[in-house]
Design a protein around this motif. Structure first.
Motif, PDB file in Angstrom:
ATOM      1  N   ARG A 155       0.874  -1.181   0.000  1.00 13.00           N
ATOM      2  CA  ARG A 155       0.000   0.000   0.000  1.00 13.00           C
ATOM      3  C   ARG A 155       0.909   1.227   0.000  1.00 13.00           C
ATOM      4  O   ARG A 155       2.124   1.107   0.217  1.00 13.00           O
ATOM      5  CB  ARG A 155      -0.915   0.032   1.220  1.00 13.00           C
ATOM      6  CG  ARG A 155      -0.157   0.114   2.519  1.00 13.00           C
ATOM      7  CD  ARG A 155      -1.052  -0.055   3.721  1.00 13.00           C
ATOM      8  NE  ARG A 155      -0.266  -0.062   4.939  1.00 13.00           N
ATOM      9  CZ  ARG A 155      -0.041   1.030   5.669  1.00 13.00           C
ATOM     10  NH1 ARG A 155      -0.530   2.187   5.310  1.00 13.00           N
ATOM     11  NH2 ARG A 155       0.695   0.935   6.764  1.00 13.00           N
ATOM     12  N   VAL A 156       0.304   2.366  -0.246  1.00 12.08           N
ATOM     13  CA  VAL A 156       1.061   3.618  -0.195  1.00 12.08           C
ATOM     14  C   VAL A 156       0.786   4.253   1.160  1.00 12.08           C
ATOM     15  O   VAL A 156      -0.364   4.344   1.585  1.00 12.08           O
ATOM     16  CB  VAL A 156       0.642   4.542  -1.350  1.00 12.08           C
ATOM     17  CG1 VAL A 156       1.319   5.882  -1.227  1.00 12.08           C
ATOM     18  CG2 VAL A 156       0.963   3.909  -2.687  1.00 12.08           C
ATOM     19  N   PHE A 157       1.838   4.644   1.840  1.00  9.41           N
ATOM     20  CA  PHE A 157       1.682   5.235   3.177  1.00  9.41           C
ATOM     21  C   PHE A 157       0.860   6.504   3.138  1.00  9.41           C
ATOM     22  O   PHE A 157       0.961   7.299   2.197  1.00  9.41           O
ATOM     23  CB  PHE A 157       3.059   5.529   3.788  1.00  9.41           C
ATOM     24  CG  PHE A 157       3.788   4.295   4.204  1.00  9.41           C
ATOM     25  CD1 PHE A 157       3.208   3.389   5.079  1.00  9.41           C
ATOM     26  CD2 PHE A 157       5.055   4.032   3.706  1.00  9.41           C
ATOM     27  CE1 PHE A 157       3.890   2.240   5.463  1.00  9.41           C
ATOM     28  CE2 PHE A 157       5.738   2.894   4.081  1.00  9.41           C
ATOM     29  CZ  PHE A 157       5.148   1.993   4.963  1.00  9.41           C
ATOM     30  N   LYS A 158       0.088   6.693   4.190  1.00 13.99           N
ATOM     31  CA  LYS A 158      -0.691   7.930   4.311  1.00 13.99           C
ATOM     32  C   LYS A 158       0.247   9.125   4.451  1.00 13.99           C
ATOM     33  O   LYS A 158       1.279   9.029   5.105  1.00 13.99           O
ATOM     34  CB  LYS A 158      -1.581   7.862   5.544  1.00 13.99           C
ATOM     35  CG  LYS A 158      -2.931   7.265   5.254  1.00 13.99           C
ATOM     36  CD  LYS A 158      -3.837   7.461   6.438  1.00 13.99           C
ATOM     37  CE  LYS A 158      -5.196   6.888   6.144  1.00 13.99           C
ATOM     38  NZ  LYS A 158      -6.092   6.998   7.296  1.00 13.99           N
ATOM     39  N   GLY A 159      -0.168  10.228   3.871  1.00 19.42           N
ATOM     40  CA  GLY A 159       0.611  11.453   4.038  1.00 19.42           C
ATOM     41  C   GLY A 159       1.782  11.566   3.088  1.00 19.42           C
ATOM     42  O   GLY A 159       2.561  12.503   3.172  1.00 19.42           O
ATOM     43  N   LEU A 160       1.946  10.595   2.187  1.00 19.12           N
ATOM     44  CA  LEU A 160       3.044  10.681   1.225  1.00 19.12           C
ATOM     45  C   LEU A 160       2.820  11.888   0.317  1.00 19.12           C
ATOM     46  O   LEU A 160       1.715  12.101  -0.176  1.00 19.12           O
ATOM     47  CB  LEU A 160       3.104   9.395   0.395  1.00 19.12           C
ATOM     48  CG  LEU A 160       4.417   9.244  -0.378  1.00 19.12           C
ATOM     49  CD1 LEU A 160       5.518   8.772   0.544  1.00 19.12           C
ATOM     50  CD2 LEU A 160       4.252   8.300  -1.536  1.00 19.12           C
ATOM     51  N   ARG A 161       3.877  12.644   0.126  1.00 17.02           N
ATOM     52  CA  ARG A 161       3.721  13.882  -0.634  1.00 17.02           C
ATOM     53  C   ARG A 161       3.511  13.593  -2.122  1.00 17.02           C
ATOM     54  O   ARG A 161       4.309  12.890  -2.729  1.00 17.02           O
ATOM     55  CB  ARG A 161       4.939  14.765  -0.418  1.00 17.02           C
ATOM     56  CG  ARG A 161       5.065  15.241   1.016  1.00 17.02           C
ATOM     57  CD  ARG A 161       6.348  15.954   1.258  1.00 17.02           C
ATOM     58  NE  ARG A 161       7.491  15.080   1.021  1.00 17.02           N
ATOM     59  CZ  ARG A 161       8.733  15.506   0.892  1.00 17.02           C
ATOM     60  NH1 ARG A 161       8.986  16.801   0.973  1.00 17.02           N
ATOM     61  NH2 ARG A 161       9.717  14.678   0.688  1.00 17.02           N
TER      62      ARG A 161
END
Lengths: 207, 126
Positions: A155-161
């Motif tokens: 998954r893609v981490f939360k808050g990734l810019r």
């Protein structure tokens, strides 16, 4: 907080100081701001003053707001803002003017920044781009690159810019020096730049 | 008058006032000149504590900006090397501007003088 005032950004110019050095300044039309309401610890649970800015016609405000102004006998204002825990005590109906500030004061300026629309990661988060033009790279010079690893965590981490809406948010800049004050025209000259477009509402606070 | 115009005028007034306190009786108003004119700019050069005047003479090849932000570019050829300097018109660091020779040109920007010989420039400016 020590002092606070509301103002309107007019624009920028330069002015020479007494050494002959050109200084960039932002011109702000600030105040006079009537104290429309006072919040107290006993009644409201916090202490603050409510400042109005820019007088407008009474038919320009909705009736409930017009009532608030009528109650205290002040002409309706376009903007109303509360400032908490000011050092000085104010009375309802008194006016805050630029004369309360002094040249050389360091202030905090808060406002809504210029809306930039949907922007990529380079402009929005100062990414460096993918880095190469050759070695198999095509059409991806301004791309964000990898957004994470594969099977773990899957998954893609939360808050990734990432790319997205930029600007149009509340922004503050601290330690802006007051270059000069012109009380007869209600002007404050701030050294350097200030966020937001022209004609925007600025909250100027001396912390 | 808008606030911006007011502050611009104020900035020019203050710059003039600063020059008046520095120069006293030697104070000179900023003259009206245009592109093609040859002018002498007396620039204050600060060296440590001391201040002295240095002259820079050349052809005005362009004016830009307005109000306090107005600047002009001067070009001269010094020892065979072209030198261009940009001055703010109302800067207190300029002691005086004197017009040496009036030029006659039809352009607002004289960048085409850059590659020319002195003889050709003389022909162009008359």
């Amino acid at each position: 907080m020590e002092k606070a005032i509301l103002g309107k950004k007019v624009g920028m110019t330069s002015i020479y100081d007494d050494k002959g050095v050109a200084v960039p300044v932002t011109i702000v039309e600030a105040g006079p701001c009537p104290v429309v309401n006072i919040r107290t610890m006993e009644k409201d649970g916090y202490s603050a003053i409510q400042l109005g800015f820019e007088t407008i016609r009474e038919n320009k405000v909705i009736k409930p707001v017009a009532g608030q102004f009528k109650k205290v006998g002040i002409a309706p204002c376009r903007h109303l803002k509360e400032f908490r825990n000011l050092a000085k005590s104010y009375e309802i109906g008194s006016e805050v003017t630029v004369a309360e500030f002094t040249t050389g004061d360091k202030v905090k300026v808060s406002t809504t920044s210029k809306g930039r629309g949907f922007q990529g990661v380079i402009k929005r988060h100062h990414f460096g781009g993918v880095g190469m033009q050759t070695h198999g790279q095509s059409d991806r010079q301004r791309h964000p690159g990898s957004v994470g690893s594969s099977s773990y965590p899957s998954r893609v981490f939360k808050g990734l810019r990432m790319a997205g809406r930029m600007g149009g948010k509340r922004t503050s800049v601290r330690n802006i020096q007051i270059f000069d004050i012109i009380p007869e025209r209600n002007l404050i000259l701030l050294k350097g730049s200030v966020p937001g477009p022209k004609n925007t509402l600025l909250e100027i606070v001396k912390v | 008058m808008t606030s911006l115009e007011y502050v611009n005028n104020l900035a020019i007034e203050r710059a003039d006032a600063l020059r008046k306190t520095k120069d006293g009786d030697n104070f000179k108003n900023v003259p009206q000149f245009r592109e093609g004119d040859t002018v002498v700019v007396a620039v204050r050069v600060v060296e440590g504590e001391k201040e002295r005047i240095q002259n820079f003479k050349g052809i005005v090849i362009g004016l830009r900006g307005s109000g306090i932000n107005k600047t002009f570019t001067i070009r001269k050829v010094s020892n065979g090397v072209g030198v261009e300097r940009v001055f703010p018109l109302n800067s207190p660091m300029i002691q005086s501007i004197t017009i040496d020779k009036l030029g006659h040109v039809r352009r607002a920007k004289l960048y085409y003088l850059r590659g020319m010989s002195e003889k050709k420039i003389r022909q162009k400016l008359s």
